[in-house]
Design an enzyme around this catalytic site. Structure first.
Site, short mmCIF file in Angstrom:
data_model
loop_
_atom_site.label_atom_id
_atom_site.label_comp_id
_atom_site.label_asym_id
_atom_site.label_seq_id
_atom_site.Cartn_x
_atom_site.Cartn_y
_atom_site.Cartn_z
N ASN A 35 9.35 -11.90 -3.87
CA ASN A 35 9.05 -10.89 -2.84
C ASN A 35 8.02 -11.41 -1.85
OD1 ASN A 35 9.35 -8.39 -1.61
ND2 ASN A 35 7.66 -7.48 -2.75
N PHE A 80 -0.92 -10.32 -10.65
CA PHE A 80 -0.23 -9.41 -9.71
C PHE A 80 1.29 -9.48 -9.90
CE2 PHE A 80 -3.69 -8.22 -6.99
CZ PHE A 80 -4.54 -9.32 -6.88
N SER A 124 -1.66 0.58 -11.66
CA SER A 124 -1.30 1.52 -10.60
C SER A 124 -1.63 2.94 -11.00
CB SER A 124 0.20 1.39 -10.32
OG SER A 124 0.65 2.48 -9.54
N ALA A 125 -1.95 3.75 -10.04
CA ALA A 125 -2.21 5.18 -10.29
C ALA A 125 -0.97 5.86 -10.86
CB ALA A 125 -2.61 5.87 -8.99
N TYR A 150 9.43 1.37 -13.07
CA TYR A 150 8.35 0.54 -12.52
C TYR A 150 7.00 1.04 -13.05
CZ TYR A 150 4.45 -0.12 -9.35
OH TYR A 150 3.19 -0.35 -8.85
N LYS A 154 4.02 -0.59 -15.88
CA LYS A 154 2.56 -0.72 -15.68
C LYS A 154 1.83 -0.09 -16.87
CE LYS A 154 2.37 -2.72 -11.60
NZ LYS A 154 1.82 -4.08 -11.45
N ARG A 232 -1.66 11.09 0.06
CA ARG A 232 -1.96 9.93 -0.79
C ARG A 232 -3.31 9.34 -0.41
NH1 ARG A 232 1.61 11.91 -2.94
NH2 ARG A 232 3.63 11.08 -3.65
#
Ligand code: WQD
Length: 331
Positions: A35, A80, A124-125, A150, A154, A232
């Site tokens: 990516n 990451f 991630s939140a 996804y 996490k 957000r």
């Protein structure tokens, strides 16, 4: 200190590599370019005067990963690398579990073999699922009602790291739970440039601004929020990158968990207005159906990161929009 950054040619990874190099760290990058583009390494050199060693390696290649770790002499790893498209993960769960979970397990095996005991993980939140409140503190439960594979990867990786920290008392883990990263490097030379069709709001706004997409679809304006659109906590990617340096400087045995956000909520319509102010042009958009899985509103309570890491956001939504425009104008 010498740091291996997995996913270091990606959006957040590359901005973090720049800040690490500026702060005197020695850095190597491991990335499979799923990516991102290898040319990002040249941009990093342009911005810092240093060209980090780049290993085009897939974490699913266990032997290649072990070789990089064995030869690197790293003091810590910032992890990451991972697939992160929420909608795609719903369509391709097995690909996401294999890539994100197996990839991380291979990384951990390589670290164990090489005696590397410090890991900063890009969480991630989304691991909070749907906690029934908007203001997220680190003590909220995780793993319940997570809307996508996804997000579940996490959460599962967090649990794996917590278990390893119990098994190995010398293991030092930082779980950094990001909110919504936006913006670009102030030079305009580094920014968010995902391969394929983006999912996130800002790269889609960028495509609309470039005329690649006719208009932005605002996914619903009937939410119980200030203007009916989702809210957000958008955090400038450079602030987020600096949060990783603050984490590195405060590592110790065990698991430490931090929400990295601004503490402020911004709606989709407010983001559109901020982008228009920065670009000086109207952004075409329409109100569309809600997107499955979207929560109405959430934002970080960033107190713990300030108190324990001495970190807080310093850049604003306006800074992020101005930097994004600079990046857009470069390509
Ligand atoms: C933001 C808001 C959309 C696109 C996800 C992941 C999170 C993190 C960031 C992964 C929402 C609205 C979006 C569009 C829109 N990591 N929107 N039209 O869903 O908050 O978080 O990405 O990258 O872990 O869960 O971010 O940018 O997709 O959406 O109206 O074309 O913008 O409904 O309210 P999200 P997002």
């Amino acid at each position: 200190m010498k740091i291996l950054v997995t996913g270091g040619t990606g959006y957040i990874g590359s901005h973090t590599v720049v800040e690490l190099l500026k702060d005197g760290y020695e850095v190597e990058i491991l990335d499979n370019l799923a990516n991102s583009k290898a040319s990002v390494v040249d941009v990093i050199e342009e911005l810092t005067g240093i060209k980090p060693k780049f290993h085009q390696v897939d974490l699913l290649d266990k032997e290649a990963t072990k070789k990089v770790m064995q030869e690197g002499g790293f003091d810590a790893v910032i992890h990451f690398a991972g697939l992160k498209a929420v909608a795609e993960s719903v369509e391709q769960p097995l690909r996401y579990y294999e890539n994100n979970i197996i990839g991380t397990l291979n990384l951990l095996a390589a670290m164990k073999d090489a005696g590397v005991k410090r890991l900063v993980f890009s969480s991630s939140a989304t691991v909070y699922g749907d906690p029934g409140k908007n203001a997220y503190t680190e003590d909220l439960p995780t793993g319940q009602n997570i809307a996508s594979p996804y997000g579940k990867t996490k959460y599962m990786i967090e649990e794996i790291l917590k278990d390893e920290a119990v098994a190995d008392p010398e293991f030092e883990v930082m779980l950094l739970r990001y909110f919504n990263p936006i913006g670009a490097h102030e030079s305009g030379k580094l920014g968010e440039d995902p391969n394929g069709r983006p999912n996130n709001l800002m790269p889609i706004i960028m495509k609309v601004a470039k005329g690649e997409y006719p208009e932005l679809s605002v996914y619903g304006n009937d939410y119980p929020t200030k203007d009916g659109t989702c809210v957000r906590d958008y955090i400038h990617v450079v602030d987020l990158a600096k949060g990783h340096l603050a984490a590195l400087k405060n590592m110790k045995p065990g698991v430490k968990i931090y929400n990295l956000g601004s503490g402020k909520g911004t709606s989709v319509l407010e983001m559109i207005a901020a982008f228009e102010k920065a670009s000086g042009e109207k952004l075409p958009y329409k109100i569309a159906e809600r997107r499955a899985g979207d929560l109405p509103e959430f934002y970080a309570v960033p107190t713990k990161a300030l108190e324990e890491l001495g970190w807080k956001t310093e850049l604003t939504i306006e800074d992020a929009m101005n930097d994004t425009i600079k990046y857009l104008n470069n390509f």
